[in-house]
Write a protein that holds these residues in place. Structure first.
Motif, short mmCIF file in Angstrom:
data_model
loop_
_atom_site.label_atom_id
_atom_site.label_comp_id
_atom_site.label_asym_id
_atom_site.label_seq_id
_atom_site.Cartn_x
_atom_site.Cartn_y
_atom_site.Cartn_z
N PRO A 12 0.76 -1.16 -0.16
CA PRO A 12 -0.03 0.00 0.05
C PRO A 12 0.88 1.25 -0.02
CG PRO A 12 -0.81 -1.64 1.69
CD PRO A 12 0.52 -1.88 1.22
N ASN A 13 0.65 2.32 -0.99
CA ASN A 13 1.12 3.45 -0.91
C ASN A 13 1.16 4.17 0.32
OD1 ASN A 13 2.32 3.38 -3.59
ND2 ASN A 13 0.37 3.81 -4.38
N VAL A 14 -0.06 4.07 1.09
CA VAL A 14 -0.17 4.89 2.14
C VAL A 14 1.11 4.42 3.34
CG1 VAL A 14 -2.33 5.51 2.06
CG2 VAL A 14 -1.78 3.15 3.28
N LEU A 15 1.52 3.16 3.04
CA LEU A 15 2.47 2.59 4.27
C LEU A 15 3.78 3.25 3.88
CD1 LEU A 15 3.55 0.88 6.28
CD2 LEU A 15 3.73 -1.03 4.85
N LEU A 16 4.06 3.30 2.46
CA LEU A 16 5.46 3.99 1.89
C LEU A 16 5.46 5.36 2.09
CD1 LEU A 16 5.81 1.94 -1.31
CD2 LEU A 16 6.85 1.32 0.74
N GLN A 17 4.18 5.90 2.34
CA GLN A 17 4.27 7.65 2.62
C GLN A 17 4.34 7.81 3.71
OE1 GLN A 17 0.79 8.30 0.22
NE2 GLN A 17 1.59 8.01 -1.87
N ASN A 18 3.97 6.94 4.70
CA ASN A 18 3.65 7.38 6.12
C ASN A 18 4.57 6.46 7.32
OD1 ASN A 18 1.24 9.49 6.03
ND2 ASN A 18 0.64 7.74 4.53
N TYR A 19 5.46 5.60 6.73
CA TYR A 19 6.06 4.99 7.68
C TYR A 19 7.10 5.87 8.59
CZ TYR A 19 10.36 4.35 4.93
OH TYR A 19 11.53 4.84 4.35
N LYS A 20 7.63 6.92 7.98
CA LYS A 20 8.42 7.63 8.66
C LYS A 20 7.73 8.50 9.70
CE LYS A 20 11.04 12.11 8.16
NZ LYS A 20 11.63 13.11 7.01
N ARG A 21 6.45 8.83 9.65
CA ARG A 21 5.66 9.31 10.45
C ARG A 21 5.30 8.59 11.73
NH1 ARG A 21 0.42 12.30 7.97
NH2 ARG A 21 0.24 13.11 9.89
N LEU A 22 5.30 7.34 11.67
CA LEU A 22 5.19 6.23 12.61
C LEU A 22 6.23 5.79 13.15
CD1 LEU A 22 2.65 3.90 10.44
CD2 LEU A 22 1.93 5.64 12.19
N GLN A 23 7.28 6.65 13.04
CA GLN A 23 8.66 6.50 13.43
C GLN A 23 9.26 4.82 13.47
OE1 GLN A 23 8.12 7.51 17.72
NE2 GLN A 23 8.43 9.76 17.15
N ILE A 24 8.99 4.44 11.94
CA ILE A 24 9.42 3.27 11.80
C ILE A 24 10.77 3.31 10.96
CG2 ILE A 24 9.17 0.90 10.42
CD1 ILE A 24 6.02 1.47 10.80
N GLU A 25 11.65 2.53 11.38
CA GLU A 25 13.28 3.01 10.77
C GLU A 25 13.35 2.14 9.57
OE1 GLU A 25 16.03 1.97 13.75
OE2 GLU A 25 15.69 3.60 15.12
N GLU A 26 14.33 2.18 8.54
CA GLU A 26 14.30 1.92 7.43
C GLU A 26 14.47 0.09 7.75
OE1 GLU A 26 15.10 4.63 7.39
OE2 GLU A 26 13.94 5.28 5.57
N LYS A 27 15.38 -0.50 8.24
CA LYS A 27 15.52 -1.90 8.64
C LYS A 27 14.25 -2.47 9.26
CE LYS A 27 18.33 -3.00 11.98
NZ LYS A 27 19.94 -3.22 12.87
N GLU A 28 13.86 -1.83 10.20
CA GLU A 28 12.18 -2.33 10.48
C GLU A 28 11.36 -2.29 9.51
OE1 GLU A 28 13.01 -0.13 14.95
OE2 GLU A 28 11.19 0.44 13.75
N MET A 29 11.33 -1.41 8.60
CA MET A 29 10.43 -1.49 7.43
C MET A 29 10.61 -2.58 6.63
SD MET A 29 7.90 0.09 6.01
CE MET A 29 7.19 0.50 4.34
N MET A 30 12.00 -3.02 6.33
CA MET A 30 12.22 -3.94 5.44
C MET A 30 11.73 -5.24 6.26
SD MET A 30 13.12 -3.21 2.51
CE MET A 30 13.59 -4.83 2.00
N VAL A 31 12.08 -5.53 7.33
CA VAL A 31 11.56 -6.54 8.03
C VAL A 31 10.01 -6.64 7.95
CG1 VAL A 31 11.33 -7.81 10.39
CG2 VAL A 31 13.45 -6.77 9.85
N LEU A 32 9.35 -5.48 8.40
CA LEU A 32 7.83 -5.42 8.13
C LEU A 32 7.41 -6.02 6.85
CD1 LEU A 32 5.11 -4.60 9.48
CD2 LEU A 32 5.77 -2.23 8.77
N LEU A 33 8.12 -5.32 5.70
CA LEU A 33 7.50 -5.68 4.41
C LEU A 33 7.77 -7.26 4.07
CD1 LEU A 33 9.06 -2.83 2.27
CD2 LEU A 33 6.64 -3.25 2.94
N HIS A 34 8.65 -7.85 4.62
CA HIS A 34 8.93 -9.34 4.51
C HIS A 34 7.93 -10.12 5.20
CE1 HIS A 34 12.47 -9.44 1.80
NE2 HIS A 34 13.27 -8.56 2.69
N ILE A 35 7.63 -9.71 6.48
CA ILE A 35 6.63 -10.30 6.90
C ILE A 35 5.24 -10.32 6.42
CG2 ILE A 35 4.83 -9.95 9.28
CD1 ILE A 35 7.34 -9.14 10.77
N TYR A 36 4.98 -8.99 5.84
CA TYR A 36 3.69 -8.72 4.89
C TYR A 36 3.80 -9.78 3.69
CZ TYR A 36 0.27 -6.06 2.18
OH TYR A 36 -1.00 -5.80 1.31
#
Length: 221
Positions: A12-36
């Motif tokens: 979802p684009n809303v995730l890519l556009q707002n993960y910074k506002r949720l204070q998700i770091e890039e490394k955490e974001m990649m783990v999250l995307l792999h879980i997804y």
């Protein structure tokens, strides 16, 4: 063909556009995307080793990332009702994104309300030809906060007072009081009430036709 058969992960684009506002770091974001990605393939609880196999970080680093995201209430680990198996839930993530949009909407509404209120004060000072007194400012605030009149309706009442050449707060307050008593809450309703109030009848209609005066409809936007 093998690539196509392996499927695709729709992010979802809303995730890519707002993960910074949720204070998700890039490394955490990649783990999250792999879980997804795993969950989209039906693997609802991939191990840290499964995650690390796809990444350049160790399984312990993956575990640390998941722990941080659980603390940030981005990811949750839940259990199935019947089987009792564990799985990753991304509902907290979607709820947080939804809360962001709700907060943005409230902020926008508040900004619009503040702008409308500021414009209303300016309009009153323009029509009165002077700065408003402290009591007048307080009265104007009460109309908005206590009586819950929409700024557009207060603006309409001001125009009515200007037309009637009775430019004072007592007269405007009376107009707003009557409108509220009659359930008038919008400019359209006030417009209709103005038409009824000014509808000429009998000799009045004859007099007006003999002495025609240009009429300005203050309710027209």
């Amino acid at each position: 063909m093998n690539w196509m058969e392996d499927g695709m992960t729709s992010i979802p684009n809303v995730l890519l556009q707002n993960y910074k506002r949720l204070q998700i770091e890039e490394k955490e974001m990649m783990v999250l995307l792999h879980i997804y990605s795993f969950t989209q393939k039906g693997i609802s609880f991939p191990s840290f080793e499964d995650l690390a196999e796809r990444m350049t970080i160790s399984s312990s680093d993956c575990a640390a990332c998941v722990k941080k995201m659980i603390q940030k209430q981005v990811v949750a680990i839940e259990q199935g009702d019947q089987t009792g198996y564990e799985f990753y839930s991304l509902k907290p993530l979607w709820n947080k994104i939804a809360a962001l949009f709700e907060s943005d909407a409230r902020g926008q509404s508040l900004q619009q309300a503040m702008t409308a209120e500021k414009d209303l004060y300016s309009l009153f000072e323009e029509e009165f030809g002077r700065p408003l007194s402290a009591i007048e400012c307080e009265t104007l605030a009460l109309w908005i906060d206590q009586d819950e009149h929409d700024p557009s309706v207060i603006k309409a009442a001001l125009r009515e007072a200007v037309m009637s050449m009775k430019l004072n707060f007592r007269y405007i307050d009376r107009i707003l009081f009557e409108w509220k008593k009659q359930g008038i809450k919008t400019v359209d309703q006030a417009r209709e009430q103005g038409r009824k109030f000014r509808k000429p009848t009998g000799t009045e209609q004859v007099t007006r036709s003999e002495n025609a005066v240009p009429f300005y409809n203050w309710l027209e936007q």
